[in-house]
Motif scaffolding. Structure first.
Motif, PDB file in Angstrom:
ATOM      1  N   TYR A  42       1.826   5.062   0.767  1.00 36.86           N
ATOM      2  CA  TYR A  42       1.545   5.997   1.850  1.00 36.86           C
ATOM      3  C   TYR A  42       2.285   7.308   1.626  1.00 36.86           C
ATOM      4  CZ  TYR A  42       6.097   4.679   3.846  1.00 36.86           C
ATOM      5  OH  TYR A  42       7.427   4.439   4.039  1.00 36.86           O
TER       6      TYR A  42
ATOM      7  N   GLN B 157      -3.234   4.757   1.591  1.00 37.80           N
ATOM      8  CA  GLN B 157      -4.302   4.336   0.672  1.00 37.80           C
ATOM      9  C   GLN B 157      -5.615   5.059   0.971  1.00 37.80           C
ATOM     10  OE1 GLN B 157      -2.135   2.738  -1.690  1.00 37.80           O
ATOM     11  NE2 GLN B 157      -4.001   1.626  -2.110  1.00 37.80           N
ATOM     12  N   GLY B 158      -5.540   6.375   1.247  1.00 40.03           N
ATOM     13  CA  GLY B 158      -6.743   7.169   1.476  1.00 40.03           C
ATOM     14  C   GLY B 158      -7.223   7.214   2.919  1.00 40.03           C
ATOM     15  N   GLU B 159      -6.654   6.401   3.807  1.00 36.20           N
ATOM     16  CA  GLU B 159      -7.021   6.460   5.219  1.00 36.20           C
ATOM     17  C   GLU B 159      -6.095   7.461   5.914  1.00 36.20           C
ATOM     18  OE1 GLU B 159      -7.062   3.757   9.257  1.00 36.20           O
ATOM     19  OE2 GLU B 159      -7.022   2.716   7.327  1.00 36.20           O
ATOM     20  N   ILE B 160      -6.694   8.533   6.432  1.00 36.10           N
ATOM     21  CA  ILE B 160      -5.929   9.622   7.046  1.00 36.10           C
ATOM     22  C   ILE B 160      -5.804   9.399   8.551  1.00 36.10           C
ATOM     23  CG2 ILE B 160      -5.810  12.127   7.395  1.00 36.10           C
ATOM     24  CD1 ILE B 160      -5.718  11.322   4.438  1.00 36.10           C
TER      25      ILE B 160
ATOM     26  N   ASP C 191      -1.305   9.488   5.250  1.00 40.44           N
ATOM     27  CA  ASP C 191      -2.340   8.987   4.340  1.00 40.44           C
ATOM     28  C   ASP C 191      -1.860   7.639   3.795  1.00 40.44           C
ATOM     29  OD1 ASP C 191      -3.900   8.339   2.090  1.00 40.44           O
ATOM     30  OD2 ASP C 191      -4.046  10.414   1.423  1.00 40.44           O
TER      31      ASP C 191
ATOM     32  N   GLU D 125       0.837  -1.195   0.000  1.00 40.67           N
ATOM     33  CA  GLU D 125       0.000   0.000   0.000  1.00 40.67           C
ATOM     34  C   GLU D 125       0.876   1.251   0.000  1.00 40.67           C
ATOM     35  OE1 GLU D 125      -2.676  -0.300   3.312  1.00 40.67           O
ATOM     36  OE2 GLU D 125      -3.943  -1.737   2.248  1.00 40.67           O
TER      37      GLU D 125
END
Length: 181
Positions: free
Chosen positions: A41, A65-68, A63, A39
């Motif tokens: 980051y 894969q879009g998870e902050i 961040d 993934e």
């Protein structure tokens, strides 16, 4: 202003870091991009120190894969406000260790100013960015020679030699990071 570029070997990362000296201390700003377990980051962090490299506050934005995820810390006397709350387990700590950068190894090396063959155990706020955790950890730094230190995580069996440049910046952290420019 000093610009640094590190290559991360384990997490296949690149870090672009600036260290800006000011009257009151140092402002450190960095951006890291990499790949962790397949993934992508991106991490941005900001650290403010005083003139003795004592951390006053930090802010980290990650961040994956879009998870902050965000981490914020501010020294308040002997206490630390972490994400807006006093965390008693970090009382009296002077250091942080961000898992994916050698810059936070540079800070205690510069602040401790050890003599050759001298060691110092320190308490750090360990921030494991990629696993989203923050905890107290005990570490040891030993100055082996003019440009070599031994780093030990006293909570585990992990230890490593660290080579620094003439300015005290981590140059080589074997198997983990290399200073490119």
């Amino acid at each position: 202003m000093k610009i640094l570029l590190w290559r991360g070997l384990i997490n296949k990362s690149w870090e672009h870091c600036s260290v800006d000296e000011r009257d009151s201390g140092f402002k450190i700003a960095s951006e890291i991009v990499g790949n962790y377990e397949g993934e992508t980051y991106m991490v941005n962090y900001l650290i403010n120190t005083d003139n003795q490299w004592d951390i006053q506050d930090f802010e980290i934005r990650c961040d994956i894969q879009g998870e902050i995820k965000r981490f914020y810390g501010q020294k308040n006397g002997l206490d630390w406000l972490i994400n807006g709350q006093i965390e008693p387990c970090f009382a009296g700590f002077n250091y942080i260790d961000i898992s994916i950068t050698p810059l936070t190894n540079t800070l205690p090396i510069k602040r401790l100013a050890l003599n050759v063959n001298e060691s110092k155990d320190i308490n750090v706020i360990y921030i494991d960015i990629l696993n989203g955790s923050i905890k107290p950890v005990r570490e040891r730094y030993t100055k082996i020679s003019k440009d070599h230190y031994r780093y030990e995580n006293l909570e585990s069996t992990f230890a490593s030699a660290i080579l620094i440049d003439r300015n005290g910046i981590v140059k080589t952290y074997p198997g983990h990071f290399e200073l490119v420019a």
